[in-house]
Design an enzyme around this catalytic site. Structure first.
Site: not given
Length: 346
Positions: A63-67
């Site tokens: 997952p890319c939570q920064g997005f």
């Protein structure tokens, strides 16, 4: 990937309930139930050595939570991989760097290909190139590979063995004129009223199965997880007024409820693929998850069918956990076709 012919040696899952489902259905695989940051590559290498095999492939969907706050990150000109919220992506890179698989596969949200004018994608490419890999990324729609769902995902495939990465992506097997539909997927499952069903149930006798259903049905004759959530009377009344392909917006204005989702209370169309499923399978307000002809949301098993999980794949946990397991998954049939294509080339 197991159905494609791969021997899955090890897997990592932080959530114990989700891990329990995986271990039940993949007893041959060593499961690490832990934060991946606590797992050393030495631990994984020991498993490979004990089985006298090597690591040929790593696949995952970090997952890319920064997005979730992409705009703020872009304004700050912050590197994607230096954003602390994207630590899981960096952990994936660590595993590739240390284990040196011949091939790696990453699944992610479509937006990763275009975020910040493509700079995120370029940063990922450059990172793996520095590790000695060539790679390509494509947007794949699951419906193009026999899955009854218009689910689009970004897929990165890289290798260090001199293969043009573009040919590692599978050819499409389906198109608009022969997509697998919701009817093809779930019409053979026993009809249910809201709030009914069982963890284990039997199939409808003498039902003529579609080719997709023949692939999905279990040899035991048992269907798991076919239980309908119980809806309030007022919810059932609204659902009964919505036709196939319609949503809350098609109701009289006085009956519409507030929802941020454009497909709220949407009813599936039987003779089309479903829209992308999310993790909340029993909440009509989150999208198009109402059964095409029955006044209720789809069951976990119907959702699993639409994701291409076979009927003997048992999901363990409460509805919230099961929704996450199904809604966040890469459709197994799509994964299988990616895997088979790679094995054919190797």
């Amino acid at each position: 990937m197991r159905d494609a012919g791969f021997n899955i040696i090890a897997a990592v899952e932080y959530n114990p309930q989700i891990a329990k489902t995986y271990m039940h259905n993949h007893p041959e695989t060593k499961m690490f139930v832990d934060d991946i940051r606590n797992i050393t590559t030495d631990e994984i290498e020991k498993i490979f050595m004990s089985q006298k095999v090597q690591c040929d492939i790593i696949f995952g969907g970090p997952p890319c939570q920064g997005f979730s706050m992409a705009g703020k990150r872009i304004r700050a000109k912050k590197s994607f991989l230096k954003d602390e919220r994207n630590y899981l992506f960096k952990e994936y890179i660590r595993m590739v760097e240390k284990l040196r698989p011949k091939i790696f596969i990453i699944e992610n949200v479509p937006g990763i290909l275009n975020y910040n004018n493509g700079e995120v994608k370029q940063e990922i490419f450059e990172t793996f190139r520095d590790l000695g890999y060539v790679l390509d990324a494509q947007l794949l729609c699951a419906a193009d590979y026999g899955v009854p769902q218009l689910r689009k995902r970004a897929i990165f495939i890289g290798n260090r063995i001199g293969i043009n990465p573009k040919i590692l992506f599978p050819m499409k097997t389906n198109s608009l004129n022969n997509y697998v539909t919701v009817r093809d997927a779930i019409s053979d499952l026993p009809p249910l009223d809201s709030g009914t069903g069982q963890v284990q149930t039997n199939y409808i006798k003498n039902f003529i199965l579609t080719s997709y259903q023949q692939r999905m049905v279990s040899k035991s004759g048992i269907v798991f997880n076919h239980l309908s959530s119980k809806h309030k009377p007022e919810t059932l009344k609204l659902l009964s007024m919505i036709k196939q392909g319609e949503t809350m917006k098609d109701l009289p204005e006085k009956l519409r409820t507030k929802s941020v989702h454009s497909g709220a209370y949407g009813r599936m169309v039987y003779d089309e693929p479903a829209y992308t499923l999310t993790t909340r399978l029993n909440t009509p307000s989150v999208g198009r998850i109402t059964h095409p002809v029955q006044d209720r949301t789809i069951t976990p098993r119907e959702a699993a069918r639409i994701q291409s999980f076979p009927d003997d794949y048992l999901f363990i946990g409460d509805i919230t956990s099961i929704g996450m397991q199904i809604g966040n998954a890469v459709p197994p049939l799509l994964a299988e076709k990616i895997g088979r294509n790679i094995l054919n080339i190797l």
